[in-house]
Write an enzyme that holds these catalytic residues in place. Structure first.
Site, PDB file in Angstrom:
ATOM      1  N   GLU A   1       0.130  -0.717   5.782  1.00 11.91           N
ATOM      2  CA  GLU A   1       1.144  -0.111   6.644  1.00 11.91           C
ATOM      3  C   GLU A   1       1.001   1.400   6.702  1.00 11.91           C
ATOM      4  O   GLU A   1       1.076   2.009   7.774  1.00 11.91           O
ATOM      5  CB  GLU A   1       2.535  -0.495   6.152  1.00 11.91           C
ATOM      6  CG  GLU A   1       3.664  -0.160   7.141  1.00 11.91           C
ATOM      7  CD  GLU A   1       4.177   1.260   7.034  1.00 11.91           C
ATOM      8  OE1 GLU A   1       4.797   1.747   7.998  1.00 11.91           O
ATOM      9  OE2 GLU A   1       3.948   1.914   5.990  1.00 11.91           O
ATOM     10  N   ASP A  44       0.843  -1.192   0.000  1.00 13.08           N
ATOM     11  CA  ASP A  44       0.000   0.000   0.000  1.00 13.08           C
ATOM     12  C   ASP A  44       0.879   1.243   0.000  1.00 13.08           C
ATOM     13  O   ASP A  44       2.071   1.196   0.338  1.00 13.08           O
ATOM     14  CB  ASP A  44      -0.942   0.004   1.199  1.00 13.08           C
ATOM     15  CG  ASP A  44      -0.194   0.159   2.518  1.00 13.08           C
ATOM     16  OD1 ASP A  44       0.735  -0.636   2.769  1.00 13.08           O
ATOM     17  OD2 ASP A  44      -0.537   1.067   3.308  1.00 13.08           O
TER      18      ASP A  44
END
Length: 468
Positions: free
Chosen positions: A173, A107
């Site tokens: 994250e 991500d």
């Protein structure tokens, strides 16, 4: 075989050649990943994060070395909502060799103001020896360093690999890793390893590698300051009635002393030596103009690595465009505190909350919400894996690595330590000081990536050959 050549040196040479040969394909695949806007923040398209996970899974499937490659999620305990998809791959060790867990995340941060980008954020663009794009450095390059290193190992050694390898490519994250601890607990057997490599940090500079040996913790929250039941005319009541903006400005100013250092009782500093680092370097790497002075006291790196900081990262208040002659009843700000390594993040947050409550001006009403705390990290550098990593980095970069602290936070490392207390944790990365992670024009230095991929391949070869 020449007198100078041994089976071990020949083996290393084959891995080195295979790693260098793997770089172009790894960069091409990195470009494919960068094109996917995998932003895990609320309000963005979750399907893009799922598409990114699918793309990572395909890369791991193609390696052909894993017994299992799966996309998995865990439920966020506080909300009961599934977290973002992560990719988990496992391969058991053979013949007494250790198992290594390779971590990265797929991500990325939101792009922010797209007008500040010199090229489209999700269109990978090479210029000046750098690859530009959101996630090009943080942290899709970490994924491709892992994949490229494994490709090199397989290409050079074929099936003659006994090292156990697990990969965990997280999908949230940047958005706070809300389901990380639950994911670790639910998948502990699949993730368990002797060595954990977290490829989500940086290097001393573009040519000098680093091992990250300390990270600050973090405490982030939203503070709402209220002084009025409703908005009132600033001409009719200004001068007698405190508005929320006045109260907020006065309150926030108490968080720092005149040098800009944090002035909150109960928030500690870590006493540790730091390498030489000049103000000129700080200005170059941070983009600090000549007329603006640095804040804080002590060596520059001690301020970044070992001392707390407090930053206001967001504010909800009337915009300049919508300004009117009105006393604002309520203002909300997001406060991000970086906590010195070694201090419990919730203890530091409690000290900050107590400070704000004690200093609220004019009897302003304070509300604290969206509290998120993560502990810092101090590496035990005495382990054999650290020695092996330092040797691999020096071989891969052609320069001795530097032990560095990082002012940023990777709170999930504390979760890894709790879940796998016996594992040796290595925090590495592909970023250099000009990568601008989280900012417009994020980029990857191509030579740094090549060295990072090579170094990891050499580390894998060494652990496969010699164990721990």
């Amino acid at each position: 075989m020449s007198p100078e050549t041994t089976p071990d040196t020949d083996r290393r040479a084959r891995v080195r050649d295979a790693a260098l040969a793997a770089v172009p394909a790894a960069l091409a695949d990195l470009g494919t990943l960068v094109r996917i806007p995998s932003i895990a923040f609320p309000g963005f398209d979750r399907a893009e994060v799922a598409r990114s996970a699918d793309a990572v899974k395909a890369l791991l499937d193609d390696l052909g070395i894993f017994e299992r490659v799966e996309i998995r999620t865990a439920v966020v305990p506080e909300t009961g909502v599934p977290g973002m998809p992560a990719v988990l791959a496992t391969r058991r060790a053979r013949n007494g060799r250790p198992t290594i867990l390779l971590y990265a995340h797929h991500d990325v941060q939101p792009v922010g103001d797209e007008s500040l980008w010199e090229s489209p954020p999700f269109e990978p663009t090479v210029r000046g020896g750098r690859l530009y794009g959101r996630g090009a450095a943080d942290d899709k390059a970490g994924i491709m360093a892992h994949v490229g290193a494994l490709r090199a190992l397989v290409a050079a050694l074929g099936s003659d690999v006994d090292l156990g390898v697990n990969l965990f490519i997280e999908g949230e994250e940047e958005a706070g890793s809300a389901s990380f601890a639950a994911f670790l607990h639910e998948n502990a057997d699949a993730l368990r390893a002797d060595v954990i490599v977290v490829a989500d940090s940086g290097n001393w500079d573009a040519t000098t590698p680093a091992l990250t040996v300390s990270l600050r913790g973090n405490a982030r929250f939203t503070l709402t300051v209220r002084t009025l039941e409703h908005a009132s005319h600033s001409g009719m009541f200004g001068g007698a009635v405190p508005d929320a903006m006045l109260a907020t400005i006065r309150l926030l100013d108490t968080l720092w002393d005149e040098d800009g250092a944090v002035a909150v009782d109960g928030v500690i500093e870590r006493d540790a030596e730091t390498p030489e680092y000049s103000e000129e370097t700080l200005r170059d790497e941070a983009g600090l103009p000549a007329g603006v002075q640095p804040i804080g006291r002590g060596s520059i790196l001690s301020r970044i690595w070992n001392k707390p900081s407090v930053t206001v990262t967001g504010i909800d208040a009337p915009s300049v465009r919508n300004a009117s002659n009105t006393l604002t009843p309520e203002v909300s700000v997001v406060i991000s505190m970086r906590v010195a390594p070694g201090q419990d993040a919730r203890t530091a947050y409690a000290a900050l909350e107590a400070h704000l409550r004690a200093h609220a001006p004019f009897g302003a009403e304070l509300t604290f919400s969206d509290i998120d705390c993560g502990d810092g990290f101090l590496v035990d550098t005495s382990g054999t894996a650290v020695t092996a990593a330092r040797a691999a980095l020096e071989d891969g970069y052609g320069a001795a690595p530097v032990d560095i602290g990082v002012g940023g936070s990777i709170p999930f490392i504390a979760d890894l330590v709790r879940e796998f207390p016996q594992a040796q944790i290595l925090v590495t990365g592909v970023e250099d000081p000009h990568a601008r992670a989280h900012s417009p024009n994020e980029s990857l230095h191509l030579d740094t990536f090549r060295h990072a991929l090579l170094s990891e391949a050499l580390l894998l070869e060494r652990l496969d050959r010699d164990g721990l």
